[in-house]
Motif scaffolding. Structure first.
Motif, short mmCIF file in Angstrom:
data_model
loop_
_atom_site.label_atom_id
_atom_site.label_comp_id
_atom_site.label_asym_id
_atom_site.label_seq_id
_atom_site.Cartn_x
_atom_site.Cartn_y
_atom_site.Cartn_z
N GLU A 1 44.27 -8.45 5.19
CA GLU A 1 42.85 -8.70 5.03
C GLU A 1 42.42 -8.68 3.57
N GLY B 1 38.37 -7.87 3.67
CA GLY B 1 37.85 -8.00 5.02
C GLY B 1 36.80 -9.07 5.22
N PRO C 1 39.41 -12.25 8.33
CA PRO C 1 40.40 -11.40 8.99
C PRO C 1 41.82 -11.80 8.58
N ALA C 2 42.76 -10.96 8.98
CA ALA C 2 44.16 -11.29 8.72
C ALA C 2 44.61 -12.43 9.63
N TRP D 1 43.22 -17.07 15.65
CA TRP D 1 42.49 -16.91 14.40
C TRP D 1 41.10 -16.41 14.76
N THR D 2 40.75 -15.22 14.27
CA THR D 2 39.47 -14.62 14.60
C THR D 2 38.42 -14.83 13.51
N GLY D 3 38.75 -15.64 12.53
CA GLY D 3 37.80 -15.95 11.47
C GLY D 3 36.93 -17.13 11.84
N ARG E 1 37.64 -20.79 16.66
CA ARG E 1 37.71 -19.33 16.56
C ARG E 1 38.30 -18.74 17.84
#
Length: 325
Positions: A163, A230, A233-234, A252-254, A276
């Motif tokens: 992150e 942060g 996200p990673a 992918w949570t970004g 997402r």
């Protein structure tokens, strides 16, 4: 290229005060009325990236009687420094801002030549037909796939599974930086050519953008680098259990990505939009059909060989990219 540092300083201001000058490079629009006062965190430009050498000079930008006061309090400490970031991430090459369009191929030149001959042959038939043929050829050439030429670019540099990000922004002659006050480690500023003089301007509010420009330099390039924790996200790579599909990247949570390219084993593939919370989509033909483009050249020049690379553009913020490897 000239590397300089933009440090954050805390100052105490008392109105009435319209404009404050910090050193010779930073102007702050204050708009403080008589009786208004407070402490504010403001940016100040130093000619060296090694840090603040001394207390900055504060002065009023206007010469009027009965003005308020300005006093330097301290340099702001930052929540995290460069020691937390991998050295390889800090030393990555900057993306290239100036991108050269893709050269027209043999087929394109052949079509132009044929169109020219048609125009000459059609002179007896009429100029209307000649112009129609030539216009069609020029329209085809105009829409020939080419790389993008940017006047401004923002790139988040990251590594898989981390992150820790580096946000890089590039502009020609001028650049607007938002969220400058929440940067871990401050800002680093590079300007090319090195002789170009930089001027900063902003307001008292954290939400006010920081404007950077180089007066008198028509083609200067401005590059800003700052550390982010942060904000994105990673991105975690995962291996597919299906041999036929090959390696894949996990959810992918970004923010959603409008278009994504990936390099594996030396070859680039295009994957379209990445929503997402979903895994990386399968490779598709490309953004322009039969003449699809590789990823923008300014983002892939100088990349190391033999490692996985992912490049994507944010859907809600065109011109903002992520580059992970």
């Amino acid at each position: 290229m000239s590397e300089r540092s933009v440090q954050l300083v805390r100052v105490q201001l008392e109105g009435p005060l319209r404009e404050l000058s910090i050193e010779a490079h930073t102007r702050v629009q204050c708009e403080l009325q008589a009786g208004e006062s407070g402490e504010f965190v403001l940016p100040v430009l130093f000619d060296s990236a090694d840090g603040p050498p001394r207390e900055p000079r504060l002065s009023f930008a206007q010469d009027e009687p009965g003005l308020g006061r300005a006093r330097f309090v301290a340099f702001e400490t930052t929540p995290a420094g460069e020691s937390a970031w991998p050295p390889g991430l800090l030393l990555r090459p900057f993306p290239e801002l100036a991108v050269t369009p893709v050269a027209l191929g043999p087929a394109g030149w052949a079509l132009l030549a044929a169109a020219t001959l048609c125009v000459l042959a059609c002179r007896r038939v009429g100029w209307a037909m000649a112009l129609a043929v030539l216009s069609g050829a020029l329209l085809w050439v105009w829409n020939w796939p080419r790389e993008e030429a940017w006047q401004r670019l923002r790139v988040y540099e990251g590594t898989f599974g981390s992150e820790l990000w580096i946000q890089r922004e590039l502009g020609v002659v001028q650049l607007e930086v938002r969220g400058w006050a929440d940067s871990a480690g401050g800002l680093k500023l590079d300007i090319e050519p090195a002789a170009a003089r930089a001027q900063l301007s902003t307001g008292l509010s954290y939400s006010a953008p920081l404007h950077i420009e180089t007066p008198g330099w028509r083609a200067s390039q401005i590059r800003v680098q700052r550390l982010r924790v942060g904000e994105l996200p990673a991105l975690r790579p995962e291996t597919s259990t299906e041999p036929s599909t090959g390696p894949s990247t996990g959810p992918w949570t970004g923010p959603a990505l409008a278009r994504v390219w990936r390099r594996l084993e030396g070859a680039w593939s295009y994957h379209g939009a990445w929503k997402r919370g979903q895994a990386l989509p399968a490779a598709v033909a490309g953004p322009t059909g039969s003449g699809w483009l590789p990823p923008p050249g300014g983002l892939v020049q100088g990349l190391p060989q033999g490692v996985e690379v992912l490049v994507g553009e944010l859907a809600d913020d065109p011109g903002t990219w992520i580059r992970v490897y």
